[in-house]
Design a protein around this motif. Sequence first.
Motif, mmCIF file in Angstrom:
data_model
loop_
_atom_site.group_PDB
_atom_site.id
_atom_site.type_symbol
_atom_site.label_atom_id
_atom_site.label_comp_id
_atom_site.label_asym_id
_atom_site.label_seq_id
_atom_site.Cartn_x
_atom_site.Cartn_y
_atom_site.Cartn_z
ATOM 1 N N ALA A 153 1.280 -6.116 10.169
ATOM 2 C CA ALA A 153 0.650 -4.895 9.655
ATOM 3 C C ALA A 153 0.491 -3.874 10.773
ATOM 4 C CB ALA A 153 -0.719 -5.228 9.059
ATOM 5 N N THR A 154 0.290 -2.634 10.380
ATOM 6 C CA THR A 154 0.110 -1.558 11.367
ATOM 7 C C THR A 154 -1.287 -1.566 11.968
ATOM 8 O OG1 THR A 154 -0.463 -0.019 9.587
ATOM 9 C CG2 THR A 154 1.839 -0.076 10.293
ATOM 10 N N SER A 155 -2.241 -2.187 11.276
ATOM 11 C CA SER A 155 -3.605 -2.275 11.796
ATOM 12 C C SER A 155 -4.305 -3.459 11.154
ATOM 13 C CB SER A 155 -4.394 -0.995 11.488
ATOM 14 O OG SER A 155 -4.578 -0.847 10.092
ATOM 15 N N ALA A 156 -5.396 -3.892 11.760
ATOM 16 C CA ALA A 156 -6.127 -5.048 11.249
ATOM 17 C C ALA A 156 -6.708 -4.803 9.865
ATOM 18 C CB ALA A 156 -7.233 -5.434 12.225
ATOM 19 N N ASP A 157 -7.059 -3.541 9.588
ATOM 20 C CA ASP A 157 -7.708 -3.230 8.317
ATOM 21 C C ASP A 157 -6.762 -2.589 7.292
ATOM 22 O OD1 ASP A 157 -7.416 -0.804 9.576
ATOM 23 O OD2 ASP A 157 -9.516 -0.201 9.384
ATOM 24 N N GLN A 158 -5.460 -2.752 7.490
ATOM 25 C CA GLN A 158 -4.531 -2.201 6.506
ATOM 26 C C GLN A 158 -4.738 -2.821 5.123
ATOM 27 O OE1 GLN A 158 -0.240 -2.778 7.097
ATOM 28 N NE2 GLN A 158 0.120 -0.682 6.429
ATOM 29 N N VAL A 159 -5.274 -4.030 5.088
ATOM 30 C CA VAL A 159 -5.523 -4.710 3.819
ATOM 31 C C VAL A 159 -6.494 -3.924 2.933
ATOM 32 C CG1 VAL A 159 -7.374 -6.138 4.783
ATOM 33 C CG2 VAL A 159 -6.099 -6.953 2.797
ATOM 34 N N ILE A 160 -7.336 -3.091 3.544
ATOM 35 C CA ILE A 160 -8.243 -2.269 2.732
ATOM 36 C C ILE A 160 -7.926 -0.778 2.861
ATOM 37 C CG2 ILE A 160 -10.155 -3.908 2.543
ATOM 38 C CD1 ILE A 160 -11.444 -2.397 4.961
ATOM 39 N N ASP A 161 -6.703 -0.469 3.270
ATOM 40 C CA ASP A 161 -6.253 0.921 3.273
ATOM 41 C C ASP A 161 -6.361 1.497 1.864
ATOM 42 O OD1 ASP A 161 -4.407 3.187 4.477
ATOM 43 O OD2 ASP A 161 -3.467 2.551 2.597
ATOM 44 N N ARG A 162 -6.709 2.751 1.769
ATOM 45 C CA ARG A 162 -6.937 3.384 0.463
ATOM 46 C C ARG A 162 -5.713 3.277 -0.446
ATOM 47 N NH1 ARG A 162 -5.496 8.252 -1.327
ATOM 48 N NH2 ARG A 162 -4.828 8.910 0.772
ATOM 49 N N LYS A 163 -4.535 3.544 0.086
ATOM 50 C CA LYS A 163 -3.325 3.479 -0.738
ATOM 51 C C LYS A 163 -2.979 2.042 -1.120
ATOM 52 C CE LYS A 163 -1.211 7.770 0.934
ATOM 53 N NZ LYS A 163 -0.054 8.375 1.652
ATOM 54 N N VAL A 164 -3.144 1.121 -0.196
ATOM 55 C CA VAL A 164 -2.892 -0.283 -0.498
ATOM 56 C C VAL A 164 -3.792 -0.744 -1.640
ATOM 57 C CG1 VAL A 164 -3.082 -2.640 0.388
ATOM 58 C CG2 VAL A 164 -2.020 -0.870 1.798
ATOM 59 N N ARG A 165 -5.067 -0.421 -1.554
ATOM 60 C CA ARG A 165 -6.001 -0.838 -2.605
ATOM 61 C C ARG A 165 -5.637 -0.223 -3.950
ATOM 62 N NH1 ARG A 165 -11.800 -0.132 0.320
ATOM 63 N NH2 ARG A 165 -12.620 -0.928 -1.667
ATOM 64 N N ALA A 166 -5.268 1.049 -3.947
ATOM 65 C CA ALA A 166 -4.911 1.714 -5.204
ATOM 66 C C ALA A 166 -3.669 1.078 -5.822
ATOM 67 C CB ALA A 166 -4.679 3.199 -4.962
ATOM 68 N N ASN A 167 -2.696 0.745 -4.998
ATOM 69 C CA ASN A 167 -1.463 0.165 -5.523
ATOM 70 C C ASN A 167 -1.632 -1.285 -5.959
ATOM 71 O OD1 ASN A 167 0.361 2.367 -5.446
ATOM 72 N ND2 ASN A 167 0.500 2.176 -3.214
ATOM 73 N N VAL A 168 -2.397 -2.056 -5.209
ATOM 74 C CA VAL A 168 -2.663 -3.429 -5.632
ATOM 75 C C VAL A 168 -3.396 -3.437 -6.974
ATOM 76 C CG1 VAL A 168 -3.962 -5.528 -5.093
ATOM 77 C CG2 VAL A 168 -2.585 -4.413 -3.312
ATOM 78 N N ALA A 169 -4.277 -2.469 -7.174
ATOM 79 C CA ALA A 169 -5.009 -2.376 -8.441
ATOM 80 C C ALA A 169 -4.073 -2.144 -9.622
ATOM 81 C CB ALA A 169 -6.046 -1.259 -8.364
ATOM 82 N N ARG A 170 -2.889 -1.623 -9.374
ATOM 83 C CA ARG A 170 -1.943 -1.349 -10.451
ATOM 84 C C ARG A 170 -1.174 -2.604 -10.895
ATOM 85 N NH1 ARG A 170 -1.121 3.918 -7.076
ATOM 86 N NH2 ARG A 170 -2.018 5.477 -8.484
ATOM 87 N N LEU A 171 -1.225 -3.674 -10.118
ATOM 88 C CA LEU A 171 -0.439 -4.865 -10.442
ATOM 89 C C LEU A 171 -0.868 -5.516 -11.747
ATOM 90 C CD1 LEU A 171 -0.063 -6.537 -6.930
ATOM 91 C CD2 LEU A 171 1.599 -5.125 -8.149
ATOM 92 N N LYS A 172 -2.144 -5.400 -12.080
ATOM 93 C CA LYS A 172 -2.615 -6.041 -13.311
ATOM 94 C C LYS A 172 -1.911 -5.498 -14.538
ATOM 95 C CE LYS A 172 -6.633 -2.997 -14.122
ATOM 96 N NZ LYS A 172 -6.325 -2.034 -13.012
ATOM 97 N N ASP A 173 -1.497 -4.249 -14.493
ATOM 98 C CA ASP A 173 -0.813 -3.654 -15.640
ATOM 99 C C ASP A 173 0.579 -4.237 -15.840
ATOM 100 O OD1 ASP A 173 -2.997 -1.974 -16.027
ATOM 101 O OD2 ASP A 173 -2.198 -0.435 -14.682
ATOM 102 N N TYR A 174 1.079 -4.928 -14.827
ATOM 103 C CA TYR A 174 2.416 -5.533 -14.892
ATOM 104 C C TYR A 174 2.348 -7.063 -14.952
ATOM 105 C CZ TYR A 174 4.057 -0.899 -13.419
ATOM 106 O OH TYR A 174 4.320 0.454 -13.338
ATOM 107 N N ASP A 175 1.140 -7.616 -14.959
ATOM 108 C CA ASP A 175 0.942 -9.067 -14.956
ATOM 109 C C ASP A 175 1.622 -9.715 -13.749
ATOM 110 O OD1 ASP A 175 -0.098 -11.467 -15.876
ATOM 111 O OD2 ASP A 175 1.613 -11.882 -17.188
ATOM 112 N N LEU A 176 1.453 -9.102 -12.580
ATOM 113 C CA LEU A 176 2.037 -9.603 -11.347
ATOM 114 C C LEU A 176 0.949 -10.065 -10.383
ATOM 115 C CD1 LEU A 176 4.796 -6.909 -10.659
ATOM 116 C CD2 LEU A 176 5.108 -9.198 -11.633
ATOM 117 N N SER A 177 1.273 -11.078 -9.620
ATOM 118 C CA SER A 177 0.374 -11.574 -8.581
ATOM 119 C C SER A 177 0.683 -10.890 -7.253
ATOM 120 C CB SER A 177 0.529 -13.096 -8.434
ATOM 121 O OG SER A 177 1.851 -13.414 -8.023
#
Length: 295
Positions: free
Chosen positions: A130-154
């Motif tokens: 990763a580019t930084s230790a806290d990339q896991v809670i980057d604003r864009k990462v969080r927004a995109n991960v939140a979209r996975l439920k609409d596709y039934d993806l893990s």
Amino acid sequence: MQKAIDAHFHIWRQKDQPWLVGPMVPRIFGPYEPIRRDYPIEEFLADQKGAGVEKAVYVQTNWAKEDFEKEVAFLQKAADETGWPHAIVGYADMTVDDVRPQIDRLKKYPLLRGVRMQLHWHERPAFRFATSADQVIDRKVRANVARLKDYDLSFDLQLFPAQMKDGLTLVGENPETNFILTHAGMLTGMEPETTEAWKTGLRTLSAAPNFYAKLSGLGTFVHRNDPALIAYIVDNTIDILGTDHLMFASNFPIEKLWTSHAELTSAHRAAVAKHGAAAEADIFWNTAEKVYRPV
């Protein structure tokens, strides 16, 4: 023998992998000259023959970012021709403004079950992705991960223990999405402070019912098949997460750098057997069957 799903393996053509074509660079698994070549599905099937593996889940291998769809298409074609793999975890760039156009392209492949973008960061540069230790809670990462439920993806989540508190934020705010921790949280050594940090991180993430972990890549930092280390990780992850949140995986051909599939599987089977038949059924079959829904 308890039948098994291998929940994390790779195949590739060297020409598709920038990291296998260019000069070797420091990696968490050490020198990798022996795998700087094609590794086709036929070789994987030969490697795991006799191991009791009846299904397998392919996980992305860092093709060039723009080739994310080509990777899944390549795997779907392999499955159509050979029957393997039985589920695919592809790549999507979770740092873009909106990942949905990428996911829309991937969803046309029937075996797609999830995505992975490696978010692990460590103070040692060779262990970083990763580019930084806290990339896991980057604003864009969080927004995109939140979209996975609409596709039934893990989402395959790759983190070091120091990142797991942030990891719980991501997992906890997406209760409808399954998260699978890669390589059991990447225990880097057996020093007391290292093992305690690892166990603390796993306990943190265990608060989320939609969190799972793979017993994969357990030779990553020792560069060998170590039955005692595997048993230690199995014992502790069962204690913290429970067998119904754990799954076996070979991480081949990375682990082929130092062991055979037979030796690796034997060490995992011996470690799990101490916990009884129900644990064997969960770890070698039930959890991966539930989470990845292999065909």
